[in-house]
Design a protein around this motif. Structure first.
Motif, PDB file in Angstrom:
ATOM      1  N   ALA A 123      -1.819   6.344 -10.167  1.00  0.00           N
ATOM      2  CA  ALA A 123      -1.268   6.015  -8.852  1.00  0.00           C
ATOM      3  C   ALA A 123      -1.275   4.515  -8.592  1.00  0.00           C
ATOM      4  O   ALA A 123      -0.504   4.023  -7.754  1.00  0.00           O
ATOM      5  CB  ALA A 123      -2.050   6.738  -7.759  1.00  0.00           C
ATOM      6  N   THR A 124      -2.114   3.772  -9.305  1.00  0.00           N
ATOM      7  CA  THR A 124      -2.169   2.318  -9.133  1.00  0.00           C
ATOM      8  C   THR A 124      -1.490   1.595 -10.296  1.00  0.00           C
ATOM      9  O   THR A 124      -1.710   0.401 -10.492  1.00  0.00           O
ATOM     10  CB  THR A 124      -3.625   1.849  -9.008  1.00  0.00           C
ATOM     11  N   ASP A 125      -0.676   2.315 -11.058  1.00  0.00           N
ATOM     12  CA  ASP A 125       0.006   1.710 -12.198  1.00  0.00           C
ATOM     13  C   ASP A 125       0.865   0.522 -11.733  1.00  0.00           C
ATOM     14  O   ASP A 125       1.518   0.600 -10.691  1.00  0.00           O
ATOM     15  CB  ASP A 125       0.891   2.751 -12.883  1.00  0.00           C
ATOM     16  N   ARG A 169       4.835   4.724 -10.698  1.00  0.00           N
ATOM     17  CA  ARG A 169       4.423   5.111  -9.346  1.00  0.00           C
ATOM     18  C   ARG A 169       5.450   6.041  -8.708  1.00  0.00           C
ATOM     19  O   ARG A 169       5.097   6.958  -7.956  1.00  0.00           O
ATOM     20  CB  ARG A 169       4.196   3.872  -8.474  1.00  0.00           C
ATOM     21  N   GLN A 170       6.718   5.833  -9.013  1.00  0.00           N
ATOM     22  CA  GLN A 170       7.750   6.741  -8.507  1.00  0.00           C
ATOM     23  C   GLN A 170       7.520   8.156  -9.011  1.00  0.00           C
ATOM     24  O   GLN A 170       7.645   9.137  -8.253  1.00  0.00           O
ATOM     25  CB  GLN A 170       9.136   6.239  -8.922  1.00  0.00           C
ATOM     26  N   VAL A 204       4.657   9.378 -10.006  1.00  0.00           N
ATOM     27  CA  VAL A 204       3.425   9.873  -9.374  1.00  0.00           C
ATOM     28  C   VAL A 204       3.741  10.400  -7.979  1.00  0.00           C
ATOM     29  O   VAL A 204       3.251  11.465  -7.576  1.00  0.00           O
ATOM     30  CB  VAL A 204       2.367   8.755  -9.308  1.00  0.00           C
ATOM     31  N   ALA A 205       4.569   9.685  -7.241  1.00  0.00           N
ATOM     32  CA  ALA A 205       4.913  10.116  -5.881  1.00  0.00           C
ATOM     33  C   ALA A 205       5.540  11.504  -5.878  1.00  0.00           C
ATOM     34  O   ALA A 205       5.207  12.354  -5.042  1.00  0.00           O
ATOM     35  CB  ALA A 205       5.862   9.098  -5.240  1.00  0.00           C
ATOM     36  N   ILE A 242      -2.711   9.543  -1.805  1.00  0.00           N
ATOM     37  CA  ILE A 242      -1.766   8.781  -2.635  1.00  0.00           C
ATOM     38  C   ILE A 242      -0.486   8.495  -1.858  1.00  0.00           C
ATOM     39  O   ILE A 242       0.005   7.363  -1.825  1.00  0.00           O
ATOM     40  CB  ILE A 242      -1.450   9.558  -3.928  1.00  0.00           C
ATOM     41  N   TYR A 260       1.234   5.032  -0.569  1.00  0.00           N
ATOM     42  CA  TYR A 260       2.565   4.669  -1.061  1.00  0.00           C
ATOM     43  C   TYR A 260       3.545   4.370   0.070  1.00  0.00           C
ATOM     44  O   TYR A 260       4.599   3.767  -0.161  1.00  0.00           O
ATOM     45  CB  TYR A 260       3.126   5.796  -1.927  1.00  0.00           C
ATOM     46  N   ASP A 316       3.947   0.816  -0.132  1.00  0.00           N
ATOM     47  CA  ASP A 316       4.094   0.268  -1.486  1.00  0.00           C
ATOM     48  C   ASP A 316       5.150  -0.841  -1.496  1.00  0.00           C
ATOM     49  O   ASP A 316       6.135  -0.778  -0.749  1.00  0.00           O
ATOM     50  CB  ASP A 316       4.510   1.392  -2.446  1.00  0.00           C
ATOM     51  N   VAL A 339       9.529   3.787  -4.160  1.00  0.00           N
ATOM     52  CA  VAL A 339       8.240   4.473  -4.007  1.00  0.00           C
ATOM     53  C   VAL A 339       8.016   4.830  -2.546  1.00  0.00           C
ATOM     54  O   VAL A 339       7.588   5.947  -2.221  1.00  0.00           O
ATOM     55  CB  VAL A 339       7.083   3.600  -4.542  1.00  0.00           C
TER      56      VAL A 339
END
Length: 266
Positions: free
Chosen positions: A205-207, A213-214, A216-217, A231, A235, A238, A243
């Motif tokens: 999530a902190t990539d 991150r997209q 992950v979302a 998370i 975001y 973000d 994101v």
């Protein structure tokens, strides 16, 4: 919509002189899973001289769920037409039967890129040590595109071999952001247990890469349900606008009340 009683009519149309009519007839065959007559018509169509007719039959058999469709399809892995071989690999993926593994391994070296891609996906669906061996080799390749394909395929095989989960963890930490993002996508698409992946998704999530991150979302609700609210709220601010947009959409889905079933008016 064709029904079971239409099989005889469609079987006759499947012998028409016009290949377009034969193809439409084959594509319209109903319920070959339960109807042996329909199944036999499709098996016969695998030998049709026209590529599209064979493709139609292969597609139908792939969704039949019948184990006895596997070996007739395997024979088409050597077909001269690339699109027939490609559809064969796709159909074998749908069936997920390990008897197809040797043919799929051969298709990994096919001259056509679509055939190779479908063969990799099919090996993931088939699973088992032999298929996983081949996918692990791809996962270690220098070409990031092959590692991406390996990530998608291995996600399908995660429950079939204990080596898969650690390899997916490694791919999720690949030095190429596109591979990390593809791994998340593969895991989200494969479904199944989230036990392995919640901690991983929190880490990603902190990539630093927006593409990761997209992913992950979009995947948070499925792969990390307990951590998803935190998370997605983070975001919402973000630096990447995509994101932020995805987080807003997913937060809406996370907090939306369940939809009541429709009631009939009497």
């Amino acid at each position: 919509m064709a029904e079971a009683q239409d099989v005889e009519l469609l079987a006759a149309a499947a012998t028409d002189a016009d290949p377009k009519i034969r193809s439409v007839a084959i594509a319209s065959i109903p319920d070959s899973a339960a109807d042996d007559r329909a199944f036999k018509v499709l098996i016969k169509a695998l030998r049709d001289l026209d590529d599209q007719v064979r493709v139609s039959a292969i597609s139908q058999l792939g969704y039949s769920g019948r184990a006895d469709a596997v070996m007739p399809l395997v024979a088409l892995a050597a077909d001269l037409a690339p699109r027939v071989r490609s559809m064969t690999a796709y159909a074998l993926e749908q069936l997920g039967n390990r008897e197809a593994t040797p043919a799929l391994l051969r298709l990994l070296n096919d001259p056509d890129s679509h055939v190779r891609e479908n063969a990799r996906n099919a090996l993931g669906a088939v699973g088992g040590p032999t298929a996983v061996d081949a996918l692990l080799t791809l996962a270690a390749d220098e070409d990031p595109e092959l590692r991406i394909d390996a990530a998608h395929a291995l996600a399908k095989a995660v429950d079939s071999d204990p080596r898969v989960a650690p390899q997916l963890m490694a791919l999720a930490r690949d030095d190429q952001a596109v591979v990390r993002a593809a791994t998340i996508r593969g895991l989200a698409s494969a479904g199944g247990s989230t036990t392995h992946w919640q901690k991983l998704l929190v880490e990603l999530a902190t990539d630093p890469a927006p593409d990761v991150r997209q992913r992950v979302a979009v995947a948070a609700r499925h792969l990390a349900p307990d951590a998803a609210p935190d998370i997605l709220h983070r975001y919402a601010s973000d630096p990447d606008p995509v994101v932020r947009r995805l987080a807003g959409t997913e937060l809406g889905r996370l907090t939306a009340p369940p939809t009541d079933p429709p009631t009939s008016n009497r």
